[in-house]
Design a protein around this motif. Structure first.
Motif, short mmCIF file in Angstrom:
data_model
loop_
_atom_site.label_atom_id
_atom_site.label_comp_id
_atom_site.label_asym_id
_atom_site.label_seq_id
_atom_site.Cartn_x
_atom_site.Cartn_y
_atom_site.Cartn_z
N LEU A 91 8.57 6.47 0.29
CA LEU A 91 7.59 5.13 -0.47
C LEU A 91 8.82 4.50 -1.39
CD1 LEU A 91 4.81 4.85 -1.82
CD2 LEU A 91 5.78 6.28 -3.92
N ARG A 92 8.23 3.13 -1.43
CA ARG A 92 8.87 2.18 -1.91
C ARG A 92 7.88 1.59 -3.18
NH1 ARG A 92 12.38 4.56 -0.59
NH2 ARG A 92 14.04 4.01 0.45
N LEU A 93 8.04 1.52 -4.42
CA LEU A 93 6.94 0.98 -5.15
C LEU A 93 7.30 0.19 -6.21
CD1 LEU A 93 3.95 1.46 -6.03
CD2 LEU A 93 4.76 3.45 -7.48
N ARG A 94 6.96 -0.81 -6.48
CA ARG A 94 7.15 -1.79 -7.63
C ARG A 94 5.91 -2.24 -8.34
NH1 ARG A 94 11.91 -4.37 -8.86
NH2 ARG A 94 11.80 -6.33 -10.40
N VAL A 95 5.99 -1.94 -9.65
CA VAL A 95 4.73 -2.14 -10.50
C VAL A 95 4.95 -2.88 -11.61
CG1 VAL A 95 2.94 -1.06 -12.15
CG2 VAL A 95 3.42 -0.03 -9.84
N THR A 96 4.07 -4.04 -12.09
CA THR A 96 4.09 -4.55 -13.44
C THR A 96 2.94 -4.16 -14.15
OG1 THR A 96 5.07 -6.47 -12.12
CG2 THR A 96 3.94 -6.92 -14.32
N THR A 97 3.46 -3.93 -15.45
CA THR A 97 2.26 -3.45 -16.57
C THR A 97 2.15 -4.71 -17.22
OG1 THR A 97 3.98 -2.68 -18.05
CG2 THR A 97 3.06 -1.11 -16.60
N GLY A 98 0.66 -4.49 -17.71
CA GLY A 98 0.14 -5.78 -18.79
C GLY A 98 -0.22 -5.28 -20.24
N HIS A 99 -1.04 -5.74 -20.46
CA HIS A 99 -1.62 -5.54 -21.91
C HIS A 99 -2.21 -4.27 -22.21
CE1 HIS A 99 -5.52 -6.22 -20.02
NE2 HIS A 99 -6.13 -5.50 -20.99
N ARG A 100 -2.36 -3.81 -23.59
CA ARG A 100 -2.79 -2.63 -23.77
C ARG A 100 -4.30 -2.75 -23.97
NH1 ARG A 100 0.59 -2.23 -28.36
NH2 ARG A 100 1.82 -0.37 -27.31
N ASP A 164 7.53 4.32 4.55
CA ASP A 164 7.99 4.32 5.75
C ASP A 164 8.08 2.71 6.27
OD1 ASP A 164 8.86 6.78 6.12
OD2 ASP A 164 7.03 7.28 7.20
N GLY A 165 8.34 1.71 5.38
CA GLY A 165 8.38 0.60 5.49
C GLY A 165 7.18 -0.33 6.01
N GLU A 166 6.19 0.25 5.95
CA GLU A 166 4.70 -0.39 6.15
C GLU A 166 4.17 -0.57 5.04
OE1 GLU A 166 3.18 -1.21 8.96
OE2 GLU A 166 5.13 -0.49 9.99
N PRO A 167 3.54 -1.90 4.58
CA PRO A 167 3.04 -2.16 3.38
C PRO A 167 1.69 -1.34 3.10
CG PRO A 167 3.66 -4.10 4.59
CD PRO A 167 3.95 -3.06 5.60
N LEU A 168 1.49 -1.08 1.96
CA LEU A 168 0.22 -0.26 1.51
C LEU A 168 -0.81 -1.03 1.25
CD1 LEU A 168 1.80 2.80 0.04
CD2 LEU A 168 0.95 2.73 2.16
N GLY A 169 -0.55 -2.35 1.07
CA GLY A 169 -1.73 -3.30 0.57
C GLY A 169 -1.55 -3.54 -0.87
N ALA A 170 -2.51 -4.38 -1.34
CA ALA A 170 -2.73 -4.74 -2.37
C ALA A 170 -2.99 -3.65 -3.58
CB ALA A 170 -3.56 -6.21 -3.01
N LEU A 171 -2.81 -3.97 -4.94
CA LEU A 171 -3.24 -2.94 -5.87
C LEU A 171 -4.82 -3.08 -5.94
CD1 LEU A 171 -2.48 -1.66 -8.65
CD2 LEU A 171 -3.07 -3.95 -9.77
N ALA A 172 -5.07 -1.59 -6.20
CA ALA A 172 -6.70 -1.38 -5.92
C ALA A 172 -6.78 -0.21 -6.96
CB ALA A 172 -6.99 -0.85 -4.52
N ALA A 173 -8.19 -0.01 -7.19
CA ALA A 173 -8.51 1.16 -8.12
C ALA A 173 -8.23 2.31 -7.38
CB ALA A 173 -10.15 1.07 -8.40
N VAL A 174 -7.99 3.32 -8.36
CA VAL A 174 -7.78 4.74 -7.90
C VAL A 174 -9.17 5.33 -7.59
CG1 VAL A 174 -6.70 6.88 -8.43
CG2 VAL A 174 -5.82 4.94 -9.37
N ARG A 175 -9.58 5.24 -6.46
CA ARG A 175 -10.74 5.63 -5.89
C ARG A 175 -10.71 5.96 -4.31
NH1 ARG A 175 -14.65 4.81 -9.55
NH2 ARG A 175 -14.65 3.23 -11.02
N PRO A 176 -11.24 7.22 -3.99
CA PRO A 176 -11.58 8.17 -4.89
C PRO A 176 -10.89 8.78 -5.60
CG PRO A 176 -11.55 9.03 -2.70
CD PRO A 176 -11.19 7.43 -2.56
N PRO A 177 -10.91 9.57 -6.67
CA PRO A 177 -10.32 10.17 -7.65
C PRO A 177 -9.40 11.05 -6.99
CG PRO A 177 -12.38 10.39 -8.60
CD PRO A 177 -12.45 9.85 -7.09
N VAL A 178 -8.19 11.13 -7.34
CA VAL A 178 -7.17 11.96 -7.00
C VAL A 178 -7.40 13.59 -7.11
CG1 VAL A 178 -5.23 10.38 -6.75
CG2 VAL A 178 -5.67 11.99 -8.91
#
Length: 201
Positions: A91-100, A164-178
């Motif tokens: 896994l390679r992950l880069r995340v930007t956080t925003g407002h509260r 494994d080098g394959e893009p997972l796609g754009a940011l999305a909701a956590v659905r279905p719940p983990v």
């Protein structure tokens, strides 16, 4: 007597357009020393733990449910206050956080010492379920009990991720719940400042 262990840090939860959902735990202070781990749920529902040591893997796998556990280096970097970069095996992950959001402001009103106590967290469990659908306390694996003392919350505004080098796609909701355990993360991708207390039987 039951023994309580405290993990103090952050939980980051995000979904991707591919259907892979990721939960990162970053714990600068824990009974196992500074620690980061990643829980991944794939589109087919398979649950995977990425942990840096056997001790951490055994503890986390005894508390939550996984279909596979991998021991891999897990590195979390914060190049600036809004950016989280995670490297964990495939896994390679880069995340930007925003407002509260409003809930984050509400959480900030509670003094941190109070927000971390299991008694206070237990009082919040029912309101949290009614308002957000999430739980703050409950039974974990192997007779353990957990309390999530959330003290702050920020939304996640951007994500790039690959497996494994394959893009997972754009940011999305956590659905279905983990489904790692009784607790979850909000459907809206977010970063929570949290103290997790685990009571061993």
């Amino acid at each position: 007597m039951a023994r309580r262990l405290r993990f103090d840090g952050w939980i980051l939860g995000a979904g991707t357009a591919s259907g892979t959902r990721v939960v990162v735990g970053h714990w600068p202070r824990s009974p196992l020393g500074p620690l980061s781990d990643v829980m991944v749920q794939r589109p087919d529902g398979a649950r995977l733990l990425l942990a840096p040591t056997r001790e951490a893997a055994d503890f986390i796998a005894a508390t939550y449910a996984f279909d596979e556990v991998r021991l891999v280096p897990v590195a979390v970097h914060r190049p600036d206050p809004r950016t989280w970069a995670v490297d964990a095996g495939p896994l390679r992950l880069r995340v930007t956080t925003g407002h509260r959001p409003p809930l984050g402001w509400l959480l900030r009103v509670v003094p941190p010492l109070l927000a971390r106590t299991p008694a206070w967290v237990g009082l919040l469990d029912r309101p949290a379920r009614l308002l957000t659908g999430l739980r703050t306390t409950g039974s974990a694996g192997n007779g353990r009990t957990e309390w999530y003392g959330v003290q702050d919350l920020h939304v996640v505004t951007a994500l790039t991720a690959s497996w494994d080098g394959e893009p997972l796609g754009a940011l999305a909701a956590v659905r279905p719940p983990v489904t790692f355990g009784f607790g979850s993360v909000p459907p809206r991708p977010s970063l929570a400042r949290v103290t997790t207390t685990v009571q061993l039987p």
